[in-house]
Motif scaffolding. Structure first.
Motif, mmCIF file in Angstrom:
data_model
loop_
_atom_site.group_PDB
_atom_site.id
_atom_site.type_symbol
_atom_site.label_atom_id
_atom_site.label_comp_id
_atom_site.label_asym_id
_atom_site.label_seq_id
_atom_site.Cartn_x
_atom_site.Cartn_y
_atom_site.Cartn_z
ATOM 1 N N PHE A 348 0.834 -1.197 0.000
ATOM 2 C CA PHE A 348 0.000 0.000 0.000
ATOM 3 C C PHE A 348 0.876 1.257 0.000
ATOM 4 N N ASN A 349 0.239 2.398 0.069
ATOM 5 C CA ASN A 349 0.954 3.669 0.028
ATOM 6 C C ASN A 349 2.046 3.701 1.093
ATOM 7 N N ASN A 350 3.245 4.075 0.694
ATOM 8 C CA ASN A 350 4.379 4.042 1.622
ATOM 9 C C ASN A 350 4.335 5.144 2.678
ATOM 10 N N SER A 351 3.307 5.984 2.652
ATOM 11 C CA SER A 351 3.135 6.970 3.718
ATOM 12 C C SER A 351 2.382 6.383 4.916
ATOM 13 N N GLU A 352 1.795 5.202 4.736
ATOM 14 C CA GLU A 352 1.052 4.547 5.825
ATOM 15 C C GLU A 352 2.025 3.951 6.841
ATOM 16 N N MET A 353 1.755 4.145 8.125
ATOM 17 C CA MET A 353 2.662 3.672 9.168
ATOM 18 C C MET A 353 2.856 2.157 9.138
ATOM 19 N N ASP A 354 1.792 1.415 8.842
ATOM 20 C CA ASP A 354 1.920 -0.041 8.828
ATOM 21 C C ASP A 354 2.857 -0.548 7.729
ATOM 22 N N MET A 355 3.181 0.298 6.771
ATOM 23 C CA MET A 355 4.081 -0.114 5.688
ATOM 24 C C MET A 355 5.555 0.110 6.036
ATOM 25 N N HIS A 356 5.826 0.785 7.123
ATOM 26 C CA HIS A 356 7.210 1.150 7.438
ATOM 27 C C HIS A 356 7.973 0.000 8.096
ATOM 28 N N PRO A 357 9.221 -0.232 7.679
ATOM 29 C CA PRO A 357 10.055 -1.294 8.258
ATOM 30 C C PRO A 357 11.023 -0.787 9.312
ATOM 31 N N ILE A 358 11.869 -1.712 9.789
ATOM 32 C CA ILE A 358 12.856 -1.407 10.823
ATOM 33 C C ILE A 358 14.196 -1.020 10.206
ATOM 34 N N PHE A 359 15.022 -0.376 11.018
ATOM 35 C CA PHE A 359 16.430 -0.165 10.695
ATOM 36 C C PHE A 359 17.222 -0.166 11.993
ATOM 37 N N LEU A 360 18.173 -1.102 12.084
ATOM 38 C CA LEU A 360 19.080 -1.196 13.223
ATOM 39 C C LEU A 360 20.492 -1.350 12.676
ATOM 40 N N ALA A 361 21.481 -0.870 13.405
ATOM 41 C CA ALA A 361 22.870 -1.022 12.965
ATOM 42 C C ALA A 361 23.797 -0.987 14.163
ATOM 43 N N SER A 362 24.874 -1.755 14.071
ATOM 44 C CA SER A 362 25.855 -1.804 15.154
ATOM 45 C C SER A 362 27.209 -2.193 14.588
ATOM 46 N N GLY A 363 28.258 -1.771 15.274
ATOM 47 C CA GLY A 363 29.609 -2.087 14.825
ATOM 48 C C GLY A 363 30.556 -0.959 15.147
ATOM 49 N N PRO A 364 31.814 -1.115 14.786
ATOM 50 C CA PRO A 364 32.830 -0.134 15.164
ATOM 51 C C PRO A 364 32.606 1.253 14.592
ATOM 52 N N SER A 365 31.834 1.374 13.534
ATOM 53 C CA SER A 365 31.645 2.681 12.903
ATOM 54 C C SER A 365 30.371 3.400 13.340
ATOM 55 N N PHE A 366 29.545 2.733 14.158
ATOM 56 C CA PHE A 366 28.269 3.333 14.549
ATOM 57 C C PHE A 366 28.284 3.849 15.986
ATOM 58 N N LYS A 367 27.414 4.796 16.250
ATOM 59 C CA LYS A 367 27.220 5.271 17.615
ATOM 60 C C LYS A 367 26.649 4.151 18.477
ATOM 61 N N LYS A 368 26.674 4.364 19.779
ATOM 62 C CA LYS A 368 26.168 3.371 20.718
ATOM 63 C C LYS A 368 24.914 3.899 21.408
ATOM 64 N N GLY A 369 23.860 3.095 21.424
ATOM 65 C CA GLY A 369 22.642 3.463 22.125
ATOM 66 C C GLY A 369 21.965 4.694 21.561
#
Length: 464
Positions: A348-369
């Motif tokens: 459906f329309n990508n402006s709908e909240m139910d269409m939104h996915p996750i994004f997580l990242a970790s490692g030596p180049s990323f901030k913590k918490g």
């Protein structure tokens, strides 16, 4: 000993510089993971201790915005190219290409492996063009030859169950690629088809989806444990994301095309339930547009020229002359006997909240918490290129939109660090070589003071 103290000092400096260079280069390793259909709020449905420890050591976006339309093939390919669907050409899971005179269907192996359908430059191609080694397990587009490249390692997708045992096997293969003693990959991609399949079958709010979220958490824990066990914690950056979300469907919210369109007046009519692509025969454009527009208030119908600009979904020959899009939670069936009923759907329309996915990242180049505000998934490609220290291909994203995710002084600096280390190390190696040569040939280069010296020199040469 013919090597003096100064030479030893140069040895030490050289080794230090090369070690610094190697350490900086090791930071370039990247693992990209997708859990298909993992909606942005799924982490709050059940306890997820492994996702939690990953987030505590890295960054998390509130959610990210997928591209229009919210389908699997278009969005997975957007993630790895940084291009909107109109730019890379995978405009739906099913579409018609007027130049090729062919339809593309995501379950058709011949289509999937045909490089002519795939535009843009996926991250594994960019990586390999820059001298890297890539391993891709089940990512959209990885089975085709694109710009003359296939991933160094890849697996052809096969329909499979979602057992934890199988997921572990897939993970072990990727870890093997990353730890290969001869040519370890610096870029790995790993795809899991859940919780999408379970969300389709049982709905996003079902106990079955909750169980599958727990399994996703378990395999995440296994991945993190394997990374640690192989000594890669400080060497690998990991991104966990998804292609889209999921919403509830109901049999009471379907409309039918019966009596509204004469398909004999169309060249191509692709109905994918949450929308449809219509290619009218010449001379019937106005008639078909008028009939489709009168169907139901819960279905939007656009001519290609009328599709809203913010969708980035009009500048491609594969986008149909007439586009239908159902409102969120509604579906389109071909006729009254059509049984396209699933309890969960996306697209459906990508402006709908139910269409939104996750994004997580970790490692030596990323901030913590760190918790980030939302951003678009077209930004991920440029971020990955930054982490890999490679020049990105032309794309629709901007590193400025995601540079805040990186640890202080990491953004745009890692590349400089290893370049400086390489320069210093290379320079010291040259100096070291000169010193070694000088020490070796010092007896021959010394100017003799007498004929006796010449006789000693000749004897030395004869002895050599």
């Amino acid at each position: 000993m013919w090597i003096g103290k100064s030479t030893i000092h140069i040895w030490i400096l050289t080794l230090w510089s090369l070690a610094s260079y190697a350490h900086a280069k090791q930071f370039e390793r990247l693992l990209l993971i997708s859990f298909d259909g993992f909606r942005w709020d799924y982490l709050s449905k059940v306890d997820t201790p492994n996702f939690d420890r990953f987030i505590a050591n890295g960054v998390k976006a509130d959610w990210i915005k997928d591209t229009y339309t919210s389908l699997t093939f278009p969005n997975h390919y957007t993630i790895v190219t940084g291009l909107y669907e109109e730019s890379h050409g995978i405009v739906a899971n099913e579409f018609y290409d007027p130049d090729l005179g062919m339809e593309f269907h995501n379950h058709n192996v011949t289509n999937v492996q045909d490089g002519r359908f795939w535009g843009g430059e996926p991250i594994w191609v960019t990586n390999q063009k820059n001298g890297g080694t890539s391993g891709v397990f089940y990512w959209v587009g990885s089975e085709a030859e694109i710009k003359g490249y296939r991933p160094n390692h890849y697996a052809n997708y096969t329909v499979h169950n979602a057992s934890m045992e199988l997921w572990v096997n897939h993970t072990d293969q990727v870890i093997d690629w990353m730890t290969d003693p001869k040519d370890p990959v610096n870029l790995a991609l790993l795809y899991f088809k859940e919780p999408d399949a379970t969300g389709h079958r049982f709905g996003p709010d079902s106990p079955e989806v909750e169980d599958m979220i727990r399994q996703c958490d378990n395999i995440t824990g296994y991945i993190l444990d394997q990374i640690a066990e192989h000594g890669l914690n400080d060497l690998v950056n990991i991104i966990i994301t998804s292609d889209h979300g999921m919403t509830n469907m109901s049999k009471d919210r379907f409309i039918t095309l019966d009596g509204h369109v004469d398909e004999t007046k169309t060249d191509h009519f692709l109905n994918y339930v949450i929308g449809a692509s219509v290619w009218p025969k010449s001379g019937f454009e106005d008639e078909i547009y008028k009939n489709l527009s009168a169907i139901d208030e819960h279905v939007k119908v656009w001519r290609k020229s009328e599709i809203p600009a913010e969708y980035h979904y009009s500048n491609n020959k594969r986008i149909p002359e007439i586009l239908m899009a159902a409102d969120e939670g509604w579906g389109i069936k071909q006729n009254w006997d059509d049984k396209h009923y699933l309890l969960g759907r996306h697209g459906f329309n990508n402006s709908e909240m139910d269409m939104h996915p996750i994004f997580l990242a970790s490692g030596p180049s990323f901030k913590k918490g760190y918790v980030s505000k939302p951003f678009e998934n077209v930004q991920i490609y440029g971020l990955m290129c930054e982490l890999l220290n490679i020049v990105p291909a032309p794309n629709n994203g901007s590193l400025d939109a995601v540079s805040h995710l990186l640890a202080d002084n990491v953004s745009r600096s890692v590349n400089l660090v290893w370049q400086i280390a390489l320069l210093v190390g290379g320079t010291l190696c040259v100096i070291l070589l000169v010193c070694i040569v000088r020490e070796l040939f010092k007896p021959y280069l010394k100017k003799p003071k007498s004929l006796h010296d010449w006789d000693d020199r000749s004897a030395l040469l004869e002895g050599a």
